[in-house]
Scaffold this motif. Structure first.
Motif, PDB file in Angstrom:
ATOM      1  N   ASP A   1       0.849  -1.193   0.000  1.00  0.00           N
ATOM      2  CA  ASP A   1       0.000   0.000   0.000  1.00  0.00           C
ATOM      3  C   ASP A   1       0.883   1.241   0.000  1.00  0.00           C
ATOM      4  OD1 ASP A   1      -2.103  -1.747   0.161  1.00  0.00           O
ATOM      5  OD2 ASP A   1      -2.786  -1.099   2.141  1.00  0.00           O
ATOM      6  N   GLN A   2       0.613   2.152  -0.932  1.00  0.00           N
ATOM      7  CA  GLN A   2       1.397   3.386  -1.008  1.00  0.00           C
ATOM      8  C   GLN A   2       0.688   4.431  -1.862  1.00  0.00           C
ATOM      9  OE1 GLN A   2       5.128   2.761  -3.294  1.00  0.00           O
ATOM     10  NE2 GLN A   2       4.307   0.741  -3.780  1.00  0.00           N
ATOM     11  N   GLU A   3       1.149   5.667  -1.723  1.00  0.00           N
ATOM     12  CA  GLU A   3       0.658   6.775  -2.538  1.00  0.00           C
ATOM     13  C   GLU A   3       1.829   7.265  -3.385  1.00  0.00           C
ATOM     14  OE1 GLU A   3      -0.720  11.184  -1.425  1.00  0.00           O
ATOM     15  OE2 GLU A   3      -2.158   9.651  -0.779  1.00  0.00           O
ATOM     16  N   ILE A   4       1.611   7.385  -4.691  1.00  0.00           N
ATOM     17  CA  ILE A   4       2.698   7.710  -5.610  1.00  0.00           C
ATOM     18  C   ILE A   4       2.384   9.009  -6.346  1.00  0.00           C
ATOM     19  CG2 ILE A   4       4.005   6.894  -7.616  1.00  0.00           C
ATOM     20  CD1 ILE A   4       2.821   4.024  -6.763  1.00  0.00           C
ATOM     21  N   GLU A   5       3.306   9.976  -6.239  1.00  0.00           N
ATOM     22  CA  GLU A   5       3.195  11.200  -7.039  1.00  0.00           C
ATOM     23  C   GLU A   5       3.796  10.922  -8.409  1.00  0.00           C
ATOM     24  OE1 GLU A   5       4.753  14.831  -5.514  1.00  0.00           O
ATOM     25  OE2 GLU A   5       3.451  14.818  -3.768  1.00  0.00           O
ATOM     26  N   ILE A   6       3.041  11.233  -9.453  1.00  0.00           N
ATOM     27  CA  ILE A   6       3.479  10.977 -10.821  1.00  0.00           C
ATOM     28  C   ILE A   6       3.709  12.303 -11.530  1.00  0.00           C
ATOM     29  CG2 ILE A   6       2.868   9.871 -13.010  1.00  0.00           C
ATOM     30  CD1 ILE A   6       0.881   8.127 -11.374  1.00  0.00           C
ATOM     31  N   ASN A   7       4.758  12.352 -12.342  1.00  0.00           N
ATOM     32  CA  ASN A   7       4.996  13.504 -13.198  1.00  0.00           C
ATOM     33  C   ASN A   7       5.103  14.793 -12.371  1.00  0.00           C
ATOM     34  OD1 ASN A   7       5.427  14.628 -15.734  1.00  0.00           O
ATOM     35  ND2 ASN A   7       3.256  14.844 -16.190  1.00  0.00           N
ATOM     36  N   GLY A   8       5.875  14.732 -11.304  1.00  0.00           N
ATOM     37  CA  GLY A   8       6.060  15.916 -10.457  1.00  0.00           C
ATOM     38  C   GLY A   8       4.825  16.318  -9.679  1.00  0.00           C
ATOM     39  N   GLY A   9       3.905  15.387  -9.500  1.00  0.00           N
ATOM     40  CA  GLY A   9       2.701  15.670  -8.711  1.00  0.00           C
ATOM     41  C   GLY A   9       1.479  16.011  -9.538  1.00  0.00           C
ATOM     42  N   SER A  10       1.581  15.949 -10.876  1.00  0.00           N
ATOM     43  CA  SER A  10       0.407  16.252 -11.708  1.00  0.00           C
ATOM     44  C   SER A  10      -0.689  15.202 -11.513  1.00  0.00           C
ATOM     45  CB  SER A  10       0.780  16.351 -13.190  1.00  0.00           C
ATOM     46  OG  SER A  10       1.144  15.094 -13.716  1.00  0.00           O
ATOM     47  N   ASN A  11      -0.286  13.988 -11.153  1.00  0.00           N
ATOM     48  CA  ASN A  11      -1.229  12.907 -10.882  1.00  0.00           C
ATOM     49  C   ASN A  11      -0.806  12.203  -9.600  1.00  0.00           C
ATOM     50  OD1 ASN A  11      -0.988  13.249 -13.941  1.00  0.00           O
ATOM     51  ND2 ASN A  11      -2.849  12.048 -13.784  1.00  0.00           N
ATOM     52  N   ILE A  12      -1.789  11.700  -8.858  1.00  0.00           N
ATOM     53  CA  ILE A  12      -1.491  10.927  -7.652  1.00  0.00           C
ATOM     54  C   ILE A  12      -2.220   9.599  -7.753  1.00  0.00           C
ATOM     55  CG2 ILE A  12      -1.695  10.777  -5.146  1.00  0.00           C
ATOM     56  CD1 ILE A  12      -1.378  13.809  -5.057  1.00  0.00           C
ATOM     57  N   LEU A  13      -1.433   8.518  -7.646  1.00  0.00           N
ATOM     58  CA  LEU A  13      -1.952   7.159  -7.717  1.00  0.00           C
ATOM     59  C   LEU A  13      -1.835   6.528  -6.338  1.00  0.00           C
ATOM     60  CD1 LEU A  13      -2.766   4.930  -9.979  1.00  0.00           C
ATOM     61  CD2 LEU A  13      -0.479   4.066  -9.506  1.00  0.00           C
ATOM     62  N   VAL A  14      -2.883   5.820  -5.926  1.00  0.00           N
ATOM     63  CA  VAL A  14      -2.856   5.106  -4.654  1.00  0.00           C
ATOM     64  C   VAL A  14      -2.932   3.615  -4.939  1.00  0.00           C
ATOM     65  CG1 VAL A  14      -4.178   4.581  -2.566  1.00  0.00           C
ATOM     66  CG2 VAL A  14      -3.810   6.942  -3.234  1.00  0.00           C
ATOM     67  N   ILE A  15      -2.042   2.865  -4.294  1.00  0.00           N
ATOM     68  CA  ILE A  15      -2.123   1.406  -4.324  1.00  0.00           C
ATOM     69  C   ILE A  15      -2.604   0.978  -2.941  1.00  0.00           C
ATOM     70  CG2 ILE A  15      -0.856  -0.761  -4.541  1.00  0.00           C
ATOM     71  CD1 ILE A  15       1.141   0.748  -6.340  1.00  0.00           C
ATOM     72  N   GLN A  16      -3.731   0.279  -2.938  1.00  0.00           N
ATOM     73  CA  GLN A  16      -4.302  -0.150  -1.664  1.00  0.00           C
ATOM     74  C   GLN A  16      -5.071  -1.454  -1.884  1.00  0.00           C
ATOM     75  OE1 GLN A  16      -6.801   2.820   0.152  1.00  0.00           O
ATOM     76  NE2 GLN A  16      -6.352   2.060   2.185  1.00  0.00           N
ATOM     77  N   ASN A  17      -4.860  -2.400  -1.000  1.00  0.00           N
ATOM     78  CA  ASN A  17      -5.549  -3.695  -1.062  1.00  0.00           C
ATOM     79  C   ASN A  17      -5.381  -4.372  -2.422  1.00  0.00           C
ATOM     80  OD1 ASN A  17      -6.525  -3.298   1.593  1.00  0.00           O
ATOM     81  ND2 ASN A  17      -8.238  -2.112   0.804  1.00  0.00           N
ATOM     82  N   GLY A  18      -4.190  -4.257  -3.008  1.00  0.00           N
ATOM     83  CA  GLY A  18      -3.906  -4.934  -4.268  1.00  0.00           C
ATOM     84  C   GLY A  18      -4.499  -4.279  -5.503  1.00  0.00           C
ATOM     85  N   LYS A  19      -4.992  -3.041  -5.368  1.00  0.00           N
ATOM     86  CA  LYS A  19      -5.583  -2.323  -6.496  1.00  0.00           C
ATOM     87  C   LYS A  19      -4.939  -0.947  -6.632  1.00  0.00           C
ATOM     88  CE  LYS A  19     -10.020  -4.615  -6.177  1.00  0.00           C
ATOM     89  NZ  LYS A  19     -11.461  -4.488  -6.106  1.00  0.00           N
ATOM     90  N   ALA A  20      -4.866  -0.481  -7.879  1.00  0.00           N
ATOM     91  CA  ALA A  20      -4.321   0.854  -8.151  1.00  0.00           C
ATOM     92  C   ALA A  20      -5.455   1.776  -8.575  1.00  0.00           C
ATOM     93  CB  ALA A  20      -3.265   0.769  -9.246  1.00  0.00           C
ATOM     94  N   ASP A  21      -5.437   3.005  -8.065  1.00  0.00           N
ATOM     95  CA  ASP A  21      -6.508   3.960  -8.350  1.00  0.00           C
ATOM     96  C   ASP A  21      -5.916   5.363  -8.445  1.00  0.00           C
ATOM     97  OD1 ASP A  21      -9.105   4.942  -8.728  1.00  0.00           O
ATOM     98  OD2 ASP A  21      -9.515   5.062  -6.580  1.00  0.00           O
ATOM     99  N   MET A  22      -6.224   6.074  -9.522  1.00  0.00           N
ATOM    100  CA  MET A  22      -5.800   7.467  -9.672  1.00  0.00           C
ATOM    101  C   MET A  22      -6.766   8.312  -8.846  1.00  0.00           C
ATOM    102  SD  MET A  22      -3.379   9.079 -11.463  1.00  0.00           S
ATOM    103  CE  MET A  22      -3.103   8.212 -13.009  1.00  0.00           C
TER     104      MET A  22
END
Length: 88
Positions: free
Chosen positions: A19-40
């Motif tokens: 489980d983690q939160e990922i900043e993409i492209n310098g923070g233009s997008n934020i993706l969360v991985i939680q419970n085996g699923k990825a969600d923007m």
């Protein structure tokens, strides 16, 4: 695992098991991985279609943010899929 590409270049590869939160492209997008699923969960693009897309967790499923040129893809850990990922 998931592969995150920005403008066609791989920005990172992450495990769906962590489980983690990922900043993409310098923070233009934020993706969360939680419970085996990825969600923007956040994007600074005008239409926010990527945020409205469903969570992904199956091989070859994607979340795409066209304005920010972000592509998030699920890549299976099986050897056949690794070869497919390298060929692409």
């Amino acid at each position: 695992c998931i592969t995150i590409k920005v403008n066609g270049e791989i920005e990172g590869v992450y495990s769906l098991a962590e489980d983690q939160e990922i900043e993409i492209n310098g923070g233009s997008n934020i993706l969360v991985i939680q419970n085996g699923k990825a969600d923007m969960i956040e994007a600074d693009c005008p239409d926010k279609l990527c945020v409205k897309q469903k969570q992904i967790n199956k091989n070859n499923e994607t979340i795409i943010c066209l304005p920010n040129k972000v592509v998030v893809t699920i890549v299976s850990d099986s050897k056949n899929s690794e070869f497919d990922a390298i060929a692409n």
